[in-house]
Design an enzyme around this catalytic site. Structure first.
Site, PDB file in Angstrom:
ATOM      1  N   ASP A 119       0.851  -1.185   0.000  1.00  0.00           N
ATOM      2  CA  ASP A 119       0.000   0.000   0.000  1.00  0.00           C
ATOM      3  C   ASP A 119       0.891   1.241   0.000  1.00  0.00           C
ATOM      4  O   ASP A 119       1.801   1.362   0.824  1.00  0.00           O
ATOM      5  CB  ASP A 119      -0.896  -0.011   1.231  1.00  0.00           C
ATOM      6  N   ASP A 137       0.680   8.291  -8.927  1.00  0.00           N
ATOM      7  CA  ASP A 137      -0.358   8.053  -9.929  1.00  0.00           C
ATOM      8  C   ASP A 137      -1.086   6.758  -9.569  1.00  0.00           C
ATOM      9  O   ASP A 137      -1.022   5.776 -10.305  1.00  0.00           O
ATOM     10  CB  ASP A 137       0.256   7.966 -11.337  1.00  0.00           C
TER      11      ASP A 137
END
Length: 256
Positions: A119, A137
């Site tokens: 993550d 992004d």
């Protein structure tokens, strides 16, 4: 760990990545697999113009961190076109890594390239090395970024940047209301941020930096853009034209 529905399509010589929705998560022109096909990915590399780092002899950037792999376009560009840099890409979904490797010619890991399945927020908030360029992004199938657009995350990015380091983040999905995320980014970076003029795709790329002020004249930016294209094939001159027509420049220079 997130699991995306991965779809791959092709049209007119371009291969696209989707996460089970209409949103394009990445694209590759099959015959020019290293080039940055999508406009916003090209503008994510705008920091190269501000720092002048686009040759093998350049000292910047030496360490690049990308949050979000997608089709691997930015990872491939940084790996192949910036040979002085070590590249680390954090991707939450292992199936995205598999798709980028199988369908989009992502190179295997080596001494210069690391793919971390994690993550992005967790990765940034843990202790770790510093970076010269951080590119964010990370979107899900609904074009949402979650905590990748939060003040604590941006503050963690600031803390992980080396002196003189830069951050670029894609504000797609927030282009009509990018004021709040830009305000959060500005707060985390002590006012050292700006947004490039919105492109045709609707994306807005925001930049932020840590260290001494950067001030580059439009004339110098044009000269660097020519050099950048010659060195890497990346053409940011259309972005400079939009900058010239916007209110972003101050006294003929870009300051951040």
């Amino acid at each position: 760990m997130s699991q995306s529905s991965i779809d791959v399509s092709e049209e007119a010589g371009i291969r696209y990545l989707h996460f089970g929705s209409e949103w394009v998560q990445g694209a590759m022109r099959i015959r020019r697999s290293i080039d940055l096909e999508l406009e916003y990915t090209r503008e994510m590399m705008f920091g190269l113009l501000l720092r002048g780092g686009f040759t093998a002899e350049a000292k910047w950037p030496k360490r690049i961190l990308l949050i979000g792999l997608g089709a691997g376009s930015l990872t491939k560009f940084c790996y192949w076109k910036l040979p002085q840099a070590r590249v680390t890409t954090v991707e939450i979904d292992e199936s995205v890594w598999a798709a980028a490797s199988f369908h989009f010619k992502l190179p295997p890991e080596d001494i210069r390239l690391s793919i971390v399945i994690d993550d992005g927020v967790d990765f940034m908030t843990r202790p770790g090395p510093g970076y010269d360029y951080i590119l964010i992004d990370g979107y899900d199938e609904d074009a949402k970024v979650g905590l990748l657009d939060s003040l604590p995350f941006y503050q963690a990015c600031w803390a992980r940047l080396n002196e003189g380091g830069m951050l670029a983040t894609n504000l797609f999905g927030r282009s009509r209301k990018y004021g709040p995320p830009l305000k959060r980014l500005s707060e985390a970076f002590e006012g050292r941020s700006l947004a490039l003029p919105q492109g045709e795709s609707g994306n807005v790329i925001a930049l932020a930096t840590r260290g001494a002020e950067i001030a580059v004249s439009l004339t110098e930016l044009r000269e660097r853009a020519v050099q950048l294209k010659a060195a890497t094939g990346l053409d940011l001159r259309p972005t400079l034209k939009r900058l010239e027509q916007s209110t972003t420049l101050q006294d003929g220079a870009l300051r951040i």
